[in-house]
Design a protein around this motif. Structure first.
Motif, PDB file in Angstrom:
ATOM      1  N   ARG A 131      -4.130   7.277  -5.627  1.00 45.70           N
ATOM      2  CA  ARG A 131      -5.042   6.976  -6.728  1.00 45.70           C
ATOM      3  C   ARG A 131      -4.245   6.374  -7.883  1.00 45.70           C
ATOM      4  O   ARG A 131      -3.114   6.789  -8.128  1.00 45.70           O
ATOM      5  N   GLY A 132      -4.907   5.465  -8.617  1.00 45.70           N
ATOM      6  CA  GLY A 132      -4.254   4.907  -9.803  1.00 45.70           C
ATOM      7  C   GLY A 132      -4.090   5.965 -10.869  1.00 45.70           C
ATOM      8  O   GLY A 132      -3.087   6.028 -11.581  1.00 45.70           O
ATOM      9  N   GLY A 133      -5.091   6.831 -10.997  1.00 47.20           N
ATOM     10  CA  GLY A 133      -5.072   7.919 -11.982  1.00 47.20           C
ATOM     11  C   GLY A 133      -4.781   9.248 -11.309  1.00 47.20           C
ATOM     12  O   GLY A 133      -4.207   9.289 -10.224  1.00 47.20           O
TER      13      GLY A 133
ATOM     14  N   ARG B 165      -0.389   3.381   3.177  1.00 45.95           N
ATOM     15  CA  ARG B 165       0.215   2.888   4.436  1.00 45.95           C
ATOM     16  C   ARG B 165       1.656   3.368   4.564  1.00 45.95           C
ATOM     17  O   ARG B 165       2.106   3.695   5.661  1.00 45.95           O
TER      18      ARG B 165
ATOM     19  N   SER C  53       0.798  -1.236   0.000  1.00 46.34           N
ATOM     20  CA  SER C  53       0.000   0.000   0.000  1.00 46.34           C
ATOM     21  C   SER C  53       0.830   1.285   0.000  1.00 46.34           C
ATOM     22  O   SER C  53       1.758   1.453   0.795  1.00 46.34           O
TER      23      SER C  53
ATOM     24  N   PRO D 298      -7.029   5.051   0.325  1.00 47.23           N
ATOM     25  CA  PRO D 298      -6.868   4.734  -1.099  1.00 47.23           C
ATOM     26  C   PRO D 298      -8.126   5.140  -1.861  1.00 47.23           C
ATOM     27  O   PRO D 298      -9.213   5.136  -1.275  1.00 47.23           O
TER      28      PRO D 298
HETATM   29  C1  LIG Z   1     -10.809  -2.025  -5.662  1.00 45.31           C
HETATM   30  C2  LIG Z   1      -9.987  -0.925  -6.239  1.00 45.31           C
HETATM   31  C3  LIG Z   1     -10.612   0.130  -6.867  1.00 45.31           C
HETATM   32  C4  LIG Z   1      -9.849   1.180  -7.406  1.00 45.31           C
HETATM   33  N1  LIG Z   1     -10.498   2.223  -7.989  1.00 45.31           N
HETATM   34  C5  LIG Z   1      -9.766   3.256  -8.483  1.00 45.31           C
HETATM   35  C6  LIG Z   1     -10.418   4.384  -9.070  1.00 45.31           C
HETATM   36  O1  LIG Z   1     -11.636   4.488  -9.130  1.00 45.31           O
HETATM   37  N2  LIG Z   1      -9.642   5.378  -9.550  1.00 45.31           N
HETATM   38  C7  LIG Z   1      -8.268   5.339  -9.488  1.00 45.31           C
HETATM   39  O2  LIG Z   1      -7.621   6.304  -9.916  1.00 45.31           O
HETATM   40  N3  LIG Z   1      -7.638   4.292  -8.936  1.00 45.31           N
HETATM   41  C8  LIG Z   1      -8.338   3.260  -8.428  1.00 45.31           C
HETATM   42  N4  LIG Z   1      -7.710   2.181  -7.860  1.00 45.31           N
HETATM   43  C9  LIG Z   1      -6.234   2.217  -7.745  1.00 45.31           C
HETATM   44  C10 LIG Z   1      -5.819   2.649  -6.345  1.00 45.31           C
HETATM   45  O3  LIG Z   1      -6.378   3.884  -5.987  1.00 45.31           O
HETATM   46  C11 LIG Z   1      -4.301   2.686  -6.234  1.00 45.31           C
HETATM   47  O4  LIG Z   1      -3.810   1.355  -6.421  1.00 45.31           O
HETATM   48  C12 LIG Z   1      -3.796   3.228  -4.908  1.00 45.31           C
HETATM   49  O5  LIG Z   1      -2.408   3.071  -4.852  1.00 45.31           O
HETATM   50  C13 LIG Z   1      -4.463   2.521  -3.753  1.00 45.31           C
HETATM   51  O6  LIG Z   1      -3.915   2.931  -2.496  1.00 45.31           O
HETATM   52  P1  LIG Z   1      -3.093   1.883  -1.631  1.00 45.31           P
HETATM   53  O7  LIG Z   1      -1.842   1.589  -2.427  1.00 45.31           O
HETATM   54  O8  LIG Z   1      -2.807   2.548  -0.350  1.00 45.31           O
HETATM   55  O9  LIG Z   1      -3.938   0.655  -1.471  1.00 45.31           O
HETATM   56  C14 LIG Z   1      -8.434   1.153  -7.326  1.00 45.31           C
HETATM   57  C15 LIG Z   1      -7.814   0.051  -6.695  1.00 45.31           C
HETATM   58  C16 LIG Z   1      -8.574  -0.962  -6.154  1.00 45.31           C
HETATM   59  C17 LIG Z   1      -7.874  -2.092  -5.464  1.00 45.31           C
END
Ligand SMILES: Cc1cc2nc3c(=O)[nH]c(=O)nc-3n(C[C@H](O)[C@H](O)[C@H](O)COP(=O)(O)O)c2cc1C
Length: 207
Positions: free
Chosen positions: A138-140, A17, A14, A92
């Motif tokens: 966020r992924g994006g 985290r 994460s 996230p």
């Molecule tokens: C179930 C799920 C849904 C997600 N939905 C989105 C989204 O709507 N938009 C986006 O930009 N990224 C999305 N992501 C990517 C996460 O935001 C990204 O991997 C981010 O690093 C997550 O935080 P973390 O690393 O602390 O878990 C999603 C990831 C997961 C697992």
């Protein structure tokens, strides 16, 4: 002085985290006397709200033992929150909003008579003033002023619901683009911001 760390990512690698841990590490380094309380929202599953939640509208003296028991987790989570001076939340982005674990926690702590109430000018938050730092990943990317901003249901929602309980001193730090090119620089910028804020906060309390 108590720092409350809340994590809601289910991923072992994460991003949020890493950033909340960095905040805590830096805060503790600058303010060793500070106490850190941790709440990992992925290890305890809070129940969905059911019809029994109506008990929150009753006078405490009217509650049955079963209703008291039903509300005991909510009571505990609110006490934990009330005791904090600074809160750092790792959030996230999930499906343009927040993870269900974080939403389940919010559902337990937004409670009439405890964290919000009604006054002559409408709803008012009942939590005492606290500093809140929300670290998102966020992924994006959803930066202000870009076409994607309108799909960010994470920051506006969290800002609103925290403010609803009286928590209006909130800073967001976003690690954008974590699933695509630019992840490294975006993470580095967020980490630098986290470190700076943690040092500032610990200096304020140390004086
Ligand atoms: C179930 C799920 C849904 C997600 N939905 C989105 C989204 O709507 N938009 C986006 O930009 N990224 C999305 N992501 C990517 C996460 O935001 C990204 O991997 C981010 O690093 C997550 O935080 P973390 O690393 O602390 O878990 C999603 C990831 C997961 C697992």
């Amino acid at each position: 002085m108590k720092l409350f760390q809340i994590d809601s990512s289910a991923r072992s690698s994460s991003v949020t985290r890493q950033l909340t841990a960095k905040f805590v590490e830096e805060w503790k380094r600058n303010y060793p006397a500070g106490e850190v309380i941790q709440r990992d929202l992925t290890t305890t599953m809070f129940p969905h709200i059911t019809d029994d939640w109506g008990a929150t509208r009753l006078e405490p003296s009217q509650l049955t033992p079963a209703q008291r028991n039903y509300l005991s987790m909510s009571d505990h989570l609110i006490e934990e929150l009330e005791a904090a001076d600074i809160i750092v939340i790792g959030a996230p982005m999930h499906n343009f909003a927040i993870p269900s674990s974080l939403k389940a926690w919010i559902d337990q702590i937004v409670r009439l008579g405890k964290t919000f109430g009604y006054g002559p000018s409408g709803v008012r938050g009942l939590l005492a003033k606290k500093r809140v730092i929300v670290v998102t990943a966020r992924g994006g990317a959803y930066e202000k002023g870009t076409p994607a901003e309108k799909f960010d249901f994470q920051e506006p929602y969290l800002r609103h619901i925290l403010g609803f309980m009286g928590l209006t001193d909130v800073t967001f730090i976003h690690a954008e683009n974590q699933s695509r090119e630019g992840a490294g620089p975006s993470f580095a910028a967020a980490a630098e911001h986290v470190e700076r804020l943690a040092a500032e906060q610990s200096q304020q309390v140390a004086h």
